[in-house]
Design a protein around this motif. Structure first.
Motif, PDB file in Angstrom:
ATOM      1  N   LEU A 356      50.456  24.507   9.162  1.00 53.78           N
ATOM      2  CA  LEU A 356      51.377  24.418   8.027  1.00 53.78           C
ATOM      3  C   LEU A 356      50.942  25.291   6.856  1.00 53.78           C
ATOM      4  O   LEU A 356      51.731  25.544   5.940  1.00 53.78           O
ATOM      5  N   GLY A 357      49.690  25.737   6.888  1.00 50.43           N
ATOM      6  CA  GLY A 357      49.184  26.553   5.779  1.00 50.43           C
ATOM      7  C   GLY A 357      48.965  25.765   4.512  1.00 50.43           C
ATOM      8  O   GLY A 357      48.940  26.334   3.413  1.00 50.43           O
ATOM      9  N   ARG A 358      48.798  24.448   4.608  1.00 54.44           N
ATOM     10  CA  ARG A 358      48.533  23.587   3.450  1.00 54.44           C
ATOM     11  C   ARG A 358      47.040  23.289   3.389  1.00 54.44           C
ATOM     12  O   ARG A 358      46.549  22.389   4.057  1.00 54.44           O
ATOM     13  N   PHE A 359      46.339  24.081   2.604  1.00 50.79           N
ATOM     14  CA  PHE A 359      44.886  23.940   2.557  1.00 50.79           C
ATOM     15  C   PHE A 359      44.441  23.387   1.210  1.00 50.79           C
ATOM     16  O   PHE A 359      44.952  23.786   0.153  1.00 50.79           O
ATOM     17  N   LEU A 360      43.507  22.479   1.282  1.00 45.70           N
ATOM     18  CA  LEU A 360      42.839  21.984   0.079  1.00 45.70           C
ATOM     19  C   LEU A 360      41.612  22.869  -0.130  1.00 45.70           C
ATOM     20  O   LEU A 360      40.763  22.977   0.758  1.00 45.70           O
ATOM     21  N   VAL A 361      41.549  23.522  -1.293  1.00 47.31           N
ATOM     22  CA  VAL A 361      40.537  24.556  -1.501  1.00 47.31           C
ATOM     23  C   VAL A 361      39.751  24.271  -2.773  1.00 47.31           C
ATOM     24  O   VAL A 361      40.333  23.887  -3.799  1.00 47.31           O
ATOM     25  N   ARG A 362      38.433  24.448  -2.667  1.00 46.92           N
ATOM     26  CA  ARG A 362      37.611  24.477  -3.876  1.00 46.92           C
ATOM     27  C   ARG A 362      37.295  25.944  -4.143  1.00 46.92           C
ATOM     28  O   ARG A 362      36.434  26.537  -3.490  1.00 46.92           O
ATOM     29  N   PRO A 363      38.024  26.552  -5.106  1.00 45.22           N
ATOM     30  CA  PRO A 363      37.884  28.000  -5.302  1.00 45.22           C
ATOM     31  C   PRO A 363      36.467  28.379  -5.726  1.00 45.22           C
ATOM     32  O   PRO A 363      35.723  27.571  -6.295  1.00 45.22           O
ATOM     33  N   ASP A 364      36.117  29.637  -5.461  1.00 39.81           N
ATOM     34  CA  ASP A 364      34.777  30.075  -5.827  1.00 39.81           C
ATOM     35  C   ASP A 364      34.593  30.131  -7.339  1.00 39.81           C
ATOM     36  O   ASP A 364      33.470  30.116  -7.836  1.00 39.81           O
ATOM     37  N   TRP A 365      35.701  30.168  -8.114  1.00 39.01           N
ATOM     38  CA  TRP A 365      35.595  30.194  -9.569  1.00 39.01           C
ATOM     39  C   TRP A 365      35.571  28.795 -10.184  1.00 39.01           C
ATOM     40  O   TRP A 365      35.423  28.655 -11.406  1.00 39.01           O
ATOM     41  N   ALA A 366      35.722  27.760  -9.355  1.00 38.36           N
ATOM     42  CA  ALA A 366      35.810  26.401  -9.892  1.00 38.36           C
ATOM     43  C   ALA A 366      34.527  25.999 -10.610  1.00 38.36           C
ATOM     44  O   ALA A 366      34.558  25.433 -11.708  1.00 38.36           O
ATOM     45  N   LEU A 367      33.385  26.294 -10.013  1.00 37.84           N
ATOM     46  CA  LEU A 367      32.109  25.917 -10.631  1.00 37.84           C
ATOM     47  C   LEU A 367      31.929  26.612 -11.971  1.00 37.84           C
ATOM     48  O   LEU A 367      31.487  26.006 -12.947  1.00 37.84           O
ATOM     49  N   GLY A 368      32.283  27.900 -12.038  1.00 37.15           N
ATOM     50  CA  GLY A 368      32.168  28.621 -13.310  1.00 37.15           C
ATOM     51  C   GLY A 368      33.087  28.046 -14.368  1.00 37.15           C
ATOM     52  O   GLY A 368      32.703  27.925 -15.537  1.00 37.15           O
ATOM     53  N   LEU A 369      34.320  27.688 -13.961  1.00 37.50           N
ATOM     54  CA  LEU A 369      35.252  27.093 -14.914  1.00 37.50           C
ATOM     55  C   LEU A 369      34.723  25.753 -15.423  1.00 37.50           C
ATOM     56  O   LEU A 369      34.770  25.474 -16.630  1.00 37.50           O
ATOM     57  N   GLU A 370      34.233  24.936 -14.505  1.00 38.15           N
ATOM     58  CA  GLU A 370      33.701  23.628 -14.907  1.00 38.15           C
ATOM     59  C   GLU A 370      32.531  23.784 -15.876  1.00 38.15           C
ATOM     60  O   GLU A 370      32.422  23.069 -16.870  1.00 38.15           O
ATOM     61  N   ARG A 371      31.653  24.728 -15.578  1.00 39.53           N
ATOM     62  CA  ARG A 371      30.485  24.935 -16.449  1.00 39.53           C
ATOM     63  C   ARG A 371      30.922  25.467 -17.809  1.00 39.53           C
ATOM     64  O   ARG A 371      30.388  25.066 -18.855  1.00 39.53           O
ATOM     65  N   ALA A 372      31.893  26.390 -17.808  1.00 39.54           N
ATOM     66  CA  ALA A 372      32.381  26.927 -19.079  1.00 39.54           C
ATOM     67  C   ALA A 372      33.030  25.839 -19.920  1.00 39.54           C
ATOM     68  O   ALA A 372      32.812  25.753 -21.135  1.00 39.54           O
ATOM     69  N   LEU A 373      33.853  24.998 -19.283  1.00 39.51           N
ATOM     70  CA  LEU A 373      34.484  23.891 -20.012  1.00 39.51           C
ATOM     71  C   LEU A 373      33.434  22.958 -20.589  1.00 39.51           C
ATOM     72  O   LEU A 373      33.539  22.509 -21.736  1.00 39.51           O
ATOM     73  N   MET A 374      32.415  22.661 -19.792  1.00 42.14           N
ATOM     74  CA  MET A 374      31.365  21.761 -20.251  1.00 42.14           C
ATOM     75  C   MET A 374      30.634  22.342 -21.456  1.00 42.14           C
ATOM     76  O   MET A 374      30.426  21.656 -22.472  1.00 42.14           O
ATOM     77  N   VAL A 375      30.273  23.618 -21.364  1.00 42.00           N
ATOM     78  CA  VAL A 375      29.501  24.240 -22.445  1.00 42.00           C
ATOM     79  C   VAL A 375      30.347  24.377 -23.707  1.00 42.00           C
ATOM     80  O   VAL A 375      29.914  24.016 -24.802  1.00 42.00           O
ATOM     81  N   LEU A 376      31.572  24.894 -23.571  1.00 41.56           N
ATOM     82  CA  LEU A 376      32.405  25.128 -24.748  1.00 41.56           C
ATOM     83  C   LEU A 376      32.798  23.819 -25.429  1.00 41.56           C
ATOM     84  O   LEU A 376      32.673  23.678 -26.656  1.00 41.56           O
ATOM     85  N   ALA A 377      33.254  22.853 -24.638  1.00 41.24           N
ATOM     86  CA  ALA A 377      33.651  21.568 -25.227  1.00 41.24           C
ATOM     87  C   ALA A 377      32.444  20.842 -25.792  1.00 41.24           C
ATOM     88  O   ALA A 377      32.517  20.227 -26.869  1.00 41.24           O
ATOM     89  N   GLY A 378      31.309  20.907 -25.087  1.00 42.91           N
ATOM     90  CA  GLY A 378      30.103  20.246 -25.580  1.00 42.91           C
ATOM     91  C   GLY A 378      29.609  20.856 -26.868  1.00 42.91           C
ATOM     92  O   GLY A 378      29.227  20.142 -27.813  1.00 42.91           O
ATOM     93  N   LEU A 379      29.612  22.198 -26.962  1.00 45.21           N
ATOM     94  CA  LEU A 379      29.188  22.861 -28.196  1.00 45.21           C
ATOM     95  C   LEU A 379      30.115  22.499 -29.350  1.00 45.21           C
ATOM     96  O   LEU A 379      29.655  22.208 -30.467  1.00 45.21           O
ATOM     97  N   ALA A 380      31.411  22.534 -29.094  1.00 45.06           N
ATOM     98  CA  ALA A 380      32.367  22.196 -30.156  1.00 45.06           C
ATOM     99  C   ALA A 380      32.143  20.776 -30.653  1.00 45.06           C
ATOM    100  O   ALA A 380      32.143  20.520 -31.866  1.00 45.06           O
ATOM    101  N   LEU A 381      31.934  19.851 -29.729  1.00 44.52           N
ATOM    102  CA  LEU A 381      31.723  18.462 -30.132  1.00 44.52           C
ATOM    103  C   LEU A 381      30.406  18.301 -30.872  1.00 44.52           C
ATOM    104  O   LEU A 381      30.332  17.593 -31.883  1.00 44.52           O
ATOM    105  N   ALA A 382      29.340  18.960 -30.391  1.00 50.53           N
ATOM    106  CA  ALA A 382      28.034  18.842 -31.040  1.00 50.53           C
ATOM    107  C   ALA A 382      28.081  19.344 -32.471  1.00 50.53           C
ATOM    108  O   ALA A 382      27.471  18.746 -33.371  1.00 50.53           O
ATOM    109  N   LEU A 383      28.809  20.436 -32.699  1.00 54.24           N
ATOM    110  CA  LEU A 383      28.873  21.007 -34.049  1.00 54.24           C
ATOM    111  C   LEU A 383      29.841  20.244 -34.948  1.00 54.24           C
ATOM    112  O   LEU A 383      29.633  20.172 -36.168  1.00 54.24           O
ATOM    113  N   ALA A 384      30.888  19.678 -34.360  1.00 48.27           N
ATOM    114  CA  ALA A 384      31.902  19.008 -35.181  1.00 48.27           C
ATOM    115  C   ALA A 384      31.543  17.575 -35.509  1.00 48.27           C
ATOM    116  O   ALA A 384      31.925  17.061 -36.571  1.00 48.27           O
ATOM    117  N   LEU A 385      30.809  16.918 -34.621  1.00 51.63           N
ATOM    118  CA  LEU A 385      30.589  15.474 -34.777  1.00 51.63           C
ATOM    119  C   LEU A 385      29.957  15.102 -36.115  1.00 51.63           C
ATOM    120  O   LEU A 385      30.417  14.170 -36.772  1.00 51.63           O
TER     121      LEU A 385
END
Length: 746
Positions: A356-385
Motif C-alpha cells: 500500500l506504500g503506507r510507511f511509518l517513518v522516523r526521518p533522519d532529521w527528526a533527532l536534529g529537530l527534536e534537539r533544536a526544539l529542546m535547546v531553543l525552547a529551553g534557552l528561551a525559558l531559562a532566560l525568560a523565567l
C-alpha cells in the motif's frame, strides 16, 4: 554580613538562568548518550498515537490462515500430521494463492511418520507389522511434494546457539553502499527439515523481537549470519510474489544518500517496492485494529467449508500467511494496538504496508529537530523565567509543551512521521524545575538577608513587605524625599555620671525600647543609636505616602510615653535615678540620599544630606528654646492640620540660609481647641512686634500670654524672647536687623 557583601555573593555567583542552561546542557548530553527510560517514554507516546489513530484498513492482496482455537478443537491437537498441512497447501495452491508463507518452523519429523511407528513396532518385537507400516508414504515427503508444487516460503528461527546455519537466500541480497554493520547478527538457526526446505520456493526468518517492554513496534526485514544477509519471511514472500531476482539493501552512504561512515540501512527494495527502514534494517509498523476480513480460520479451508469459488475469491493472487493464533500455541505478541495478537499478523501487516506504500517513518532529521526544539525552547525559558516569574513561565512552558505534542501528533497523523516530543519536554521540565528551585532558593536567601538586615530597625510588617517584594527595595544609594528625626536625652552625661555602667545600660534599654516601638509602629526606619540619641527616618526603604503625618504622630507619642516612663521606669528604687528625664526631638523634611553608607568593608543602611544635618541642628536647639519637639519649614507645611507654633527664624550652625523653626505641640484635636487658637493668634502678633522692634508691645504681649505659654509648653521660649528684648533695648540691632537668630552651637 553587610548588604553589599550579601548581594555581591548573588551577583557574582551562578545565576538561576545559568543553572537552567546547565540543566539543559545535561539533558542534551543524556539525549546523546541515550537513556533507556526516556526512550521508553518516547515509544509509549508513539503507542498512544497508534491507539488514537490506527492505520485504516485497506484491502490489500494479503490474507492470513489462522490456526485458531476453533481449528484445534475441530482438527485435533497441534502439531497436525504433515498430510493435513499438505492438504492445506494444495487447497491454497489450487485457489490461486500467489505465495503461501508458513510462520511455522517444521524442524522435527512428523510424529506420525510410518518410519517412526515401524521403529517402535520393531523394538516391541512385531517385525511383520513394522514391515507393513514402513511401506506407507512418509508424511514429510508428502508435504515436500506439495511444497514443491506450490509457491511456498518456509520460516526458520535465528538464534545465538545451536548447530545449524540459516540457508543462503533463494535470491541474492545486493548491498548499495557500505556493508550494513548495524544489522543484527546471529550465529545459528533452527531450520525446517532439509527435504522440506529444499522443496520450498523460498525461506525467511520469523524471529520478531519486541522492545524492552515486550511490545513489537518494528519488524526486521534482514538479518546477518557472518558475511551473509538473509531475508525475513515477509520480505521473502514479497519477493516471491513478484518473482524478483534479488533484494537490494541501500545504506546511508550509497549514491544520493546522506553522508556518513556507512553501516546504517536506509531502505530495502524488493521488486517494485521500496521500504524505508531503521539503521538496523527494521520497518516501523503502523498497525490496524483487528480485521476479520484479513483472516480465514484454518478449519474452514481444511474441512472444505468453502467452495472452490469462495477459496478463489479469498486467496487468488494473494500472499497467504499461515500461522498459529491459538492461545495454547504461544505464538502471540503484544503490539501498540493489542495486548495479544498472533505473531503471523506482524508479517502480514509488513507486506500490507509495503504494497500500500503506507510507511511509518522516523526521518533522519527528526533527532536534529527534536534537539533544536529542546535547546531553543529551553534557552528561551531559562532566560525568560527570572523576568516573567514562575507562574507565567509555567503557562509559557505548558504552551510550548502543547505545541510540541501538537507538532508531533500532526506529523504522525498527517505524514506518518515519528517525531518524539519526549526530550524537548524533558528539557523544558528540567529547565523550569532547576530555574524555579534556584530562584526560590535565591529569594529565600534574599528574604533571610532582608530579615537579618532590616529586622532590627523596621517593624515586622515592613520587613515582610520588603521580603515579599524585594523589588521595592533599591540598595546602593538613591535620592528620596524623606522625613528625619533626631531624639536626644537632655543632660544624659549628668545622668550617666550618677549611675554605674550596668545601670546606665539598663536605663538606656528601658528608655530606647518603648521609644523605638512607637517609631516602628509609625512605619519609621531606625537608622542608629548614638549613645542616648536616636536617628530615625521615614519613606525608605519602602514608600510611605503618609510619612509626614506618621513622623509627627510618632514624635508626639514619644513625648507622651516619656511622661509614663518617668513614673514607671524599671529600677527606680534600686539604681540611682536622675529624676525627671526630658528629651528633645528635632525633625525636618527634604531630599536625602539613602542606601549603603560607610567604608568598603563596613556598610550600613543609612542616609545623608542637608535634611539630616538640619534635623540634627534643630534637635540641638530644642534645649535653647525649651520645647520638646521642633520642626523645620518643609515639615510644617506638610502637616497643616497639626498644632504647630512658629518659634523663631534661625541660621543654624553650618548653614547660610535661615530656617523658620516651629514647635510641634499637638495633633488635630489641639489645633482645633479654642484656647489654643486664641493663643496662637496672640503669639503670631507677638512675633510681628518682636521682628518690627516694637519692644514695648512685644513685652506687653508676653505678659498677656505668659500663662497660656506655660500651659502649651513654650514658657521657656517666652522667657528667651523676653531676655533678647531686654538686651536689644540696651543695644538696638538697628533697622537692618531681620529677626534671624544666629546659632553658635549645635
Amino acid at each position: 554580613m553587610s548588604i553589599r557583601a550579601a548581594l555581591g555573593k548573588w551577583r557574582h555567583g551562578v545565576s538561576p538562568p545559568m543553572l537552567g542552561i546547565a540543566a539543559l546542557f545535561a539533558i542534551t548530553i543524556l539525549q546523546v548518550i541515550g537513556v533507556p527510560i526516556a526512550d521508553r517514554i518516547g515509544l509509549a507516546v508513539f503507542d498512544a498515537y497508534q491507539r488514537a489513530a490506527p492505520r485504516p484498513y485497506e484491502d490489500a492482496p494479503v490474507r492470513i490462515v489462522d490456526i485458531d482455537d476453533e481449528s484445534i478443537r475441530r482438527l485435533g491437537q497441534w502439531p497436525w500430521p504433515r498430510e493435513e498441512i499438505a492438504v492445506l497447501t494444495d487447497r491454497l495452491t489450487e485457489a490461486g494463492a500467489a505465495v503461501i508463507a508458513y510462520d511455522i518452523v517444521f524442524s522435527e519429523p512428523d510424529r506420525t511418520a510410518p518410519g517412526r511407528l515401524a521403529e517402535r513396532l520393531r523394538t516391541s518385537g512385531d517385525r511383520e507389522a513394522a514391515a507393513v507400516i514402513a511401506r506407507l508414504p512418509d508424511p514429510d515427503e508428502t508435504l515436500a511434494r506439495s511444497l514443491e508444487a506450490s509457491p511456498a516460503v518456509l520460516g526458520y528461527f535465528l538464534t545465538h546457539d545451536g548447530h545449524a546455519q540459516a540457508p543462503s537466500p533463494k535470491a541474492g541480497i545486493a548491498i548499495a553502499g557500505s556493508s550494513p554493520t548495524s544489522v543484527p547478527a546471529f550465529s545459528h538457526a533452527i531450520m525446517p527439515l532439509p527435504g522440506l526446505l529444499e522443496s520450498a520456493s523460498g525461506a525467511g526468518f520469523v524471529s520478531t523481537i519486541g522492545d524492552a517492554d515486550g511490545i513489537v513496534r518494528r519488524a526486521p526485514l534482514i538479518a546477518r549470519q557472518g558475511d551473509e544477509f538473509v531475508p525475513s519471511l515477509s520480505l521473502e514472500s514479497l519477493r516471491l510474489a513478484q518473482q524478483a531476482g534479488s533484494i537490494m539493501v541501500r545504506t546511508n552512504n550509497a549514491s544520493g544518500q546522506r553522508g556518513g561512515d556507512g553501516g546504517d540501512v536506509v531502505a530495502v527494495r524488493v521488486g517494485q517496492f521500496e521500504i524505508p527502514t531503521t539503521a538496523q534494517g527494521e520497518m516501523w509498523l503502523r498497525f490496524t485494529g483487528p480485521q476479520p476480513a484479513r483472516v480465514v480460520p484454518a478449519w474452514r479451508v481444511m474441512e472444505a467449508r468453502m467452495t472452490p469459488a469462495e477459496l478463489e475469491a479469498a486467496f487468488a493472487g494473494r500472499i497467504v500467511f499461515v500461522g498459529a493464533g491459538a492461545i495454547g500455541l504461544r505464538d502471540l505478541v503484544a503490539t501498540p494496538i493489542e495486548e495479544r495478537t498472533p505473531g503471523v499478523t506482524v508479517h502480514a501487516q509488513v507486506v500490507e504496508q509495503a504494497i500500500l506504500g503506507r510507511f511509518l517513518v522516523r526521518p533522519d532529521w527528526a533527532l536534529g529537530l527534536e534537539r533544536a526544539l529542546m535547546v531553543l525552547a529551553g534557552l528561551a525559558l531559562a532566560l525568560a523565567l527570572p523576568w516573567i516569574g514562575a507562574r507565567w513561565s509555567a503557562v509559557a512552558g505548558l504552551v510550548a509543551v502543547a505545541a510540541m505534542i501538537g507538532l508531533s501528533w500532526s506529523a504522525f497523523r498527517e505524514m506518518d512521521f515519528l517525531v518524539d516530543p519526549t526530550w524537548p519536554i524533558m528539557g523544558l521540565v528540567a529547565v523550569y524545575g532547576v530555574v524555579t528551585f534556584a530562584t526560590y532558593f535565591r529569594e529565600e536567601r534574599r528574604r533571610a538577608f532582608i530579615h537579618g538586615a532590616f529586622g532590627r530597625y523596621l517593624t515586622p510588617e515592613m520587613v515582610r513587605r520588603i521580603a515579599a517584594d524585594p523589588g521595592a527595595l533599591e540598595l546602593g544609594g538613591q535620592e528620596r524625599e524623606m522625613t528625619v528625626l533626631f531624639c536626644d536625652i537632655r543632660g544624659f552625661s549628668r545622668i550617666a555620671e550618677q549611675m554605674t555602667p550596668q545601670a546606665t545600660i539598663r536605663f538606656l534599654i528601658a528608655f530606647l525600647t518603648p521609644m523605638c516601638d512607637l517609631l516602628l509602629e509609625r512605619k519609621a526606619t531606625i537608622d542608629k543609636f548614638i549613645g542616648d540619641a536616636i536617628l530615625a527616618f521615614w519613606n525608605a526603604p519602602l514608600d510611605d505616602p503618609d510619612q509626614h503625618v506618621n513622623a509627627a504622630r510618632g514624635a508626639l507619642g514619644m513625648v507622651a510615653a516619656l511622661k509614663v516612663l518617668n513614673e514607671t521606669m524599671p529600677g527606680r528604687s534600686v539604681d540611682p535615678w536622675p529624676g525627671e528625664v526630658k528629651i528633645g526631638i528635632g525633625m525636618s523634611t527634604g531630599p536625602c540620599c539613602v542606601g549603603n553608607m560607610g567604608a568598603a568593608r563596613r556598610l550600613s543602611y543609612s542616609l545623608i544630606g542637608d535634611t539630616v544635618n538640619l534635623a540634627s541642628r534643630i534637635e540641638g536647639l530644642t534645649k535653647t528654646y525649651g520645647v520638646p519637639i521642633m520642626i523645620g519649614e518643609a515639615l510644617h507645611r506638610s502637616i497643616p492640620t497639626f498644632a504647630t507654633l512658629e518659634i523663631d527664624r534661625v541660621k543654624v550652625l553650618g548653614r547660610d540660609a535661615p530656617e523658620t523653626l516651629y514647635a510641634l505641640l499637638g495633633d488635630e484635636s489641639l489645633a482645633g481647641d479654642n484656647d489654643y487658637m486664641a493663643f496662637a493668634e496672640g503669639h503670631a502678633a507677638l512675633l510681628d512686634d518682636y521682628r518690627a522692634r516694637n519692644w514695648r508691645a512685644a513685652l506687653r504681649r508676653i505678659k498677656q500670654l505668659a500663662a497660656a505659654a506655660e500651659r502649651f509648653g513654650v514658657g521657656e521660649t517666652y522667657a528667651l524672647i523676653a531676655a533678647r528684648i531686654a538686651a536689644f533695648r540696651k543695644t538696638d540691632p538697628g533697622p537692618q536687623w531681620d529677626g534671624v537668630f544666629l546659632a553658635t552651637e549645635k
